[in-house]
Design an enzyme around this catalytic site. Structure first.
Site, PDB file in Angstrom:
ATOM      1  N   HIS A  79       0.827  -1.216   0.000  1.00 27.90           N
ATOM      2  CA  HIS A  79       0.000   0.000   0.000  1.00 27.90           C
ATOM      3  C   HIS A  79       0.861   1.265   0.000  1.00 27.90           C
ATOM      4  O   HIS A  79       0.375   2.334  -0.376  1.00 27.90           O
ATOM      5  CB  HIS A  79      -1.039  -0.018   1.131  1.00 27.90           C
ATOM      6  CG  HIS A  79      -0.549   0.399   2.475  1.00 27.90           C
ATOM      7  ND1 HIS A  79      -0.216  -0.499   3.464  1.00 27.90           N
ATOM      8  CD2 HIS A  79      -0.361   1.624   3.020  1.00 27.90           C
ATOM      9  CE1 HIS A  79       0.165   0.163   4.546  1.00 27.90           C
ATOM     10  NE2 HIS A  79       0.085   1.449   4.309  1.00 27.90           N
ATOM     11  N   ASP A 125      -0.208  -7.477   1.461  1.00 29.15           N
ATOM     12  CA  ASP A 125       0.367  -6.130   1.573  1.00 29.15           C
ATOM     13  C   ASP A 125       1.895  -6.208   1.687  1.00 29.15           C
ATOM     14  O   ASP A 125       2.469  -5.941   2.745  1.00 29.15           O
ATOM     15  CB  ASP A 125      -0.258  -5.397   2.767  1.00 29.15           C
ATOM     16  CG  ASP A 125      -0.013  -3.894   2.719  1.00 29.15           C
ATOM     17  OD1 ASP A 125       0.507  -3.413   1.696  1.00 29.15           O
ATOM     18  OD2 ASP A 125      -0.348  -3.222   3.719  1.00 29.15           O
ATOM     19  N   GLN A 215       0.158   6.032  11.576  1.00 30.54           N
ATOM     20  CA  GLN A 215       0.361   6.557  10.219  1.00 30.54           C
ATOM     21  C   GLN A 215       1.808   7.008  10.016  1.00 30.54           C
ATOM     22  O   GLN A 215       2.347   7.763  10.823  1.00 30.54           O
ATOM     23  CB  GLN A 215      -0.609   7.715   9.948  1.00 30.54           C
ATOM     24  CG  GLN A 215      -1.937   7.264   9.370  1.00 30.54           C
ATOM     25  CD  GLN A 215      -2.547   6.083  10.098  1.00 30.54           C
ATOM     26  OE1 GLN A 215      -2.820   6.180  11.286  1.00 30.54           O
ATOM     27  NE2 GLN A 215      -2.763   4.985   9.419  1.00 30.54           N
ATOM     28  N   GLY A 216       2.403   6.548   8.931  1.00 33.41           N
ATOM     29  CA  GLY A 216       3.800   6.861   8.640  1.00 33.41           C
ATOM     30  C   GLY A 216       4.747   5.719   8.979  1.00 33.41           C
ATOM     31  O   GLY A 216       5.889   5.709   8.554  1.00 33.41           O
ATOM     32  N   ASP A 217       4.257   4.785   9.795  1.00 34.20           N
ATOM     33  CA  ASP A 217       5.071   3.608  10.147  1.00 34.20           C
ATOM     34  C   ASP A 217       4.915   2.484   9.133  1.00 34.20           C
ATOM     35  O   ASP A 217       5.698   1.523   9.136  1.00 34.20           O
ATOM     36  CB  ASP A 217       4.673   3.073  11.529  1.00 34.20           C
ATOM     37  CG  ASP A 217       5.072   4.007  12.654  1.00 34.20           C
ATOM     38  OD1 ASP A 217       6.164   4.585  12.577  1.00 34.20           O
ATOM     39  OD2 ASP A 217       4.281   4.152  13.609  1.00 34.20           O
ATOM     40  N   SER A 218       3.910   2.561   8.285  1.00 33.46           N
ATOM     41  CA  SER A 218       3.637   1.488   7.334  1.00 33.46           C
ATOM     42  C   SER A 218       4.860   1.105   6.527  1.00 33.46           C
ATOM     43  O   SER A 218       5.693   1.958   6.194  1.00 33.46           O
ATOM     44  CB  SER A 218       2.536   1.903   6.355  1.00 33.46           C
ATOM     45  OG  SER A 218       1.295   1.692   6.935  1.00 33.46           O
TER      46      SER A 218
HETATM   47  N1  ARG Z   1      -1.405   2.383   7.298  1.00 34.65           N
HETATM   48  C1  ARG Z   1      -0.516   3.088   8.181  1.00 34.65           C
HETATM   49  C2  ARG Z   1       0.616   3.680   7.366  1.00 34.65           C
HETATM   50  O1  ARG Z   1       0.485   3.719   6.173  1.00 34.65           O
HETATM   51  C3  ARG Z   1      -0.062   2.229   9.317  1.00 34.65           C
HETATM   52  C4  ARG Z   1      -1.169   2.040  10.245  1.00 34.65           C
HETATM   53  C5  ARG Z   1      -0.844   1.163  11.362  1.00 34.65           C
HETATM   54  N2  ARG Z   1      -1.934   1.303  12.282  1.00 34.65           N
HETATM   55  C6  ARG Z   1      -1.965   0.728  13.464  1.00 34.65           C
HETATM   56  N3  ARG Z   1      -2.938   1.000  14.246  1.00 34.65           N
HETATM   57  N4  ARG Z   1      -1.027  -0.114  13.805  1.00 34.65           N
HETATM   58  O2  ARG Z   1       1.544   4.248   7.885  1.00 34.65           O
END
Ligand code: ARG
Length: 263
Positions: A79, A125, A215-218
């Protein structure tokens, strides 16, 4: 849907919020506080975790994480790569701070996205980037297909990233890390219903929340015993009680990753 917050971070927001994030980190957690990266946890460095890569745009604004698994290969989330091209992304190693200019910047010569990927909540993913030239950093090893035992419920896992330090919060200027327990598939299914795909995902987090990726850790690593076993993928909010983080179950994709790493 569930209002799942799983879009990758808007890179433009990162630089603007870095100072605020750094300030927010000044208050040290007390002994009783839940370990808070990442939400919770502690600051760390790319010296401690040399395989921890920033995935950035062409201006070196970080929007995802990645893990160096060979000198020219980086594992990240599918993603994170949607809409990206080899010319739109860079991989930055050896840079602890988002606003740093140090470390090593590499161009990408190939982006492989699992061909079955459609949406993080449907699984698959995973992506592998091929770097144009080698990274001079130690690599992480990753799980083999048979190592499914690493996901036993309660096993301690480590997460890393520059992502938001609270739900709807700003990114962390400095790399952060935290440990979270692996959650059983049954428990994660009760949290997320059919969005949780057992074959492709694994959950980690405390029942009470408080510590999580955000968000940002993905695209960044979930390490178990120091070995890459998961990829930060999605979750409802961040660090919420009853809503653990969801990670790509790398044993399922290990052979596909190896095919890319050796190609
Ligand atoms: N989708 C998020 C990203 O793109 C990561 C989300 C992780 N969320 C969580 N609750 N662990 O950075």
């Amino acid at each position: 849907m569930l209002g799942l917050n799983r879009v990758k971070k808007n890179a433009a927001v990162v630089a603007a919020t870095a100072v605020a994030a750094a300030t927010a980190l000044l208050s040290a957690p007390t002994a009783v506080a839940a370990p808070q990266p990442v939400v919770g946890g502690t600051t760390t460095t790319t010296t401690a975790y040399p395989f921890m890569m920033q995935i950035t745009d062409a201006s070196q604004n970080q929007f995802c994480g990645g893990t160096l698994v060979s000198a020219t290969k980086v594992v990240t989330a599918a993603h994170c790569m949607v809409g990206e091209t080899t010319s739109s992304v860079r991989v930055v190693g050896g840079r602890t701070y988002l606003s740093g200019a140090d470390g090593t910047v590499r161009r990408v010569s190939r982006i492989w996205i699992d061909p079955e990927y459609t949406d993080a909540t449907d699984g698959d993913d995973v992506a592998v980037l091929t770097l144009s030239t080698s990274m001079p950093y130690a690599t992480a090893s990753y799980v083999s297909p048979s190592q499914t035992g690493v996901y036993a419920a309660g096993t301690t896992a480590r997460v890393l990233g520059w992502g938001a330090t609270s739900e709807n919060g700003s990114s962390s200027e400095q790399l952060r890390t935290a440990t979270v327990p692996v959650v059983s598939d049954a428990s994660c299914e009760s949290s997320y219903g059919s969005d949780f795909v057992r074959t492709d995902m694994v959950c980690a987090g405390f029942a009470s929340g408080g510590t999580d990726t955000c968000q940002g850790d993905s695209g960044g690593p979930l390490l178990i015993g120091g070995v890459l076993a998961g990829i930060t993928s999605w979750g409802e909010g961040c660090a919420e009680a009853g809503h653990p983080g969801v990670y790509t179950r790398l044993t399922t994709f290990s052979s596909l990753v190896t095919a890319q790493v050796t190609s």
